[in-house]
Write a protein that holds these residues in place. Structure first.
Motif, PDB file in Angstrom:
ATOM      1  N   VAL A  99       0.817  -1.220   0.000  1.00  0.00           N
ATOM      2  CA  VAL A  99       0.000   0.000   0.000  1.00  0.00           C
ATOM      3  C   VAL A  99       0.848   1.266   0.000  1.00  0.00           C
ATOM      4  O   VAL A  99       0.623   2.169  -0.821  1.00  0.00           O
ATOM      5  N   GLN A 100       1.806   1.384   0.894  1.00  0.00           N
ATOM      6  CA  GLN A 100       2.601   2.617   0.968  1.00  0.00           C
ATOM      7  C   GLN A 100       3.423   2.830  -0.303  1.00  0.00           C
ATOM      8  O   GLN A 100       3.472   3.935  -0.841  1.00  0.00           O
ATOM      9  N   ALA A 101       4.051   1.760  -0.785  1.00  0.00           N
ATOM     10  CA  ALA A 101       4.843   1.871  -2.011  1.00  0.00           C
ATOM     11  C   ALA A 101       3.941   2.188  -3.209  1.00  0.00           C
ATOM     12  O   ALA A 101       4.310   2.985  -4.081  1.00  0.00           O
ATOM     13  N   LEU A 102       2.760   1.581  -3.258  1.00  0.00           N
ATOM     14  CA  LEU A 102       1.806   1.877  -4.333  1.00  0.00           C
ATOM     15  C   LEU A 102       1.358   3.333  -4.284  1.00  0.00           C
ATOM     16  O   LEU A 102       1.250   3.990  -5.329  1.00  0.00           O
TER      17      LEU A 102
ATOM     18  N   HIS B 165       1.993   5.800  -7.231  1.00  0.00           N
ATOM     19  CA  HIS B 165       0.817   6.381  -7.872  1.00  0.00           C
ATOM     20  C   HIS B 165       0.963   7.898  -7.975  1.00  0.00           C
ATOM     21  O   HIS B 165       0.688   8.494  -9.027  1.00  0.00           O
ATOM     22  N   VAL B 166       1.412   8.534  -6.901  1.00  0.00           N
ATOM     23  CA  VAL B 166       1.617   9.993  -6.915  1.00  0.00           C
ATOM     24  C   VAL B 166       2.671  10.360  -7.956  1.00  0.00           C
ATOM     25  O   VAL B 166       2.466  11.251  -8.787  1.00  0.00           O
ATOM     26  N   GLN B 167       3.803   9.671  -7.921  1.00  0.00           N
ATOM     27  CA  GLN B 167       4.897  10.006  -8.828  1.00  0.00           C
ATOM     28  C   GLN B 167       4.518   9.786 -10.287  1.00  0.00           C
ATOM     29  O   GLN B 167       4.767  10.642 -11.136  1.00  0.00           O
ATOM     30  N   THR B 168       3.926   8.643 -10.593  1.00  0.00           N
ATOM     31  CA  THR B 168       3.592   8.353 -11.991  1.00  0.00           C
ATOM     32  C   THR B 168       2.481   9.256 -12.503  1.00  0.00           C
ATOM     33  O   THR B 168       2.488   9.664 -13.663  1.00  0.00           O
TER      34      THR B 168
ATOM     35  N   ARG C   5      -4.949   6.251   1.180  1.00  0.00           N
ATOM     36  CA  ARG C   5      -6.306   5.914   1.631  1.00  0.00           C
ATOM     37  C   ARG C   5      -7.045   5.122   0.564  1.00  0.00           C
ATOM     38  O   ARG C   5      -7.703   4.114   0.856  1.00  0.00           O
ATOM     39  N   GLN C   6      -6.939   5.541  -0.696  1.00  0.00           N
ATOM     40  CA  GLN C   6      -7.625   4.834  -1.780  1.00  0.00           C
ATOM     41  C   GLN C   6      -7.133   3.396  -1.906  1.00  0.00           C
ATOM     42  O   GLN C   6      -7.943   2.477  -2.051  1.00  0.00           O
TER      43      GLN C   6
END
Length: 169
Positions: free
Chosen positions: A13-16, A20-23, A43-44
């Motif tokens: 979750v944290q790595a995703l 997700h933010v970076q990509t 959270r999502q």
């Protein structure tokens, strides 16, 4: 560098969320910050993993050091566009690993999972100006047009078996 495809798991979750933010920022903001926050994405992803109903699935690509460099998520399509059963809800890769066959790997994995579930078509909702659109079209996606003939970034595959064949092994 070697890459490995696997199913996403709750421990990601944290790595995703970071990925997700970076990509998202690389893809939609020219690398500038300002897209959805880490807190929102975390959270999502947590909410997704809390849903144990089997309605969604996700794959990640990690490098040989275990760092996540890409992901894709499949969900049922809500029926808003008739003729499509599945939705490629997300597909993102870090810019530094694009053009190495990883997008094809993710696309193929999602299509195969849908086929295993009896889902034979899928669509995605993207950005009409996204540079990723050429990728979707290269793999046979059809542009979806609105009632007035406008293209808003939606693409669809009516036959996932054809997509899998196009993606290769």
């Amino acid at each position: 560098m070697a890459f490995h495809l696997r199913e996403a798991r709750e421990a990601d979750v944290q790595a995703l969320a970071r990925l997700h933010v970076q990509t998202f920022n690389e893809t939609h903001r020219g690398g500038r910050p300002g897209g959805p926050t880490y807190e929102l994405r975390e959270r999502q992803w947590r909410e997704s993993f809390e849903r144990q109903d089997g309605s969604w699935f996700s794959y990640v690509v990690e490098d040989d050091e275990g760092e996540l460099v890409g992901f894709a998520k499949g969900t049922p399509h809500d029926g808003g566009v008739p003729g499509y059963q599945g939705e490629l809800n997300k597909i993102y890769l870090l810019k530094r690993v694009q053009r190495q066959g990883l997008g094809r790997l993710l696309l193929n994995a999602v299509a195969r999972r849908f086929i295993e579930r009896g889902v034979t078509s899928m669509l995605l909702f993207g950005d009409a100006a996204s540079p990723s659109n050429g990728f979707y079209e290269a793999f046979g996606a059809e542009r979806l047009y609105g009632p007035g003939g406008e293209f808003n970034g939606g693409y669809g595959w009516r036959d996932l078996n054809s997509l899998v064949a196009r993606c290769g092994p």
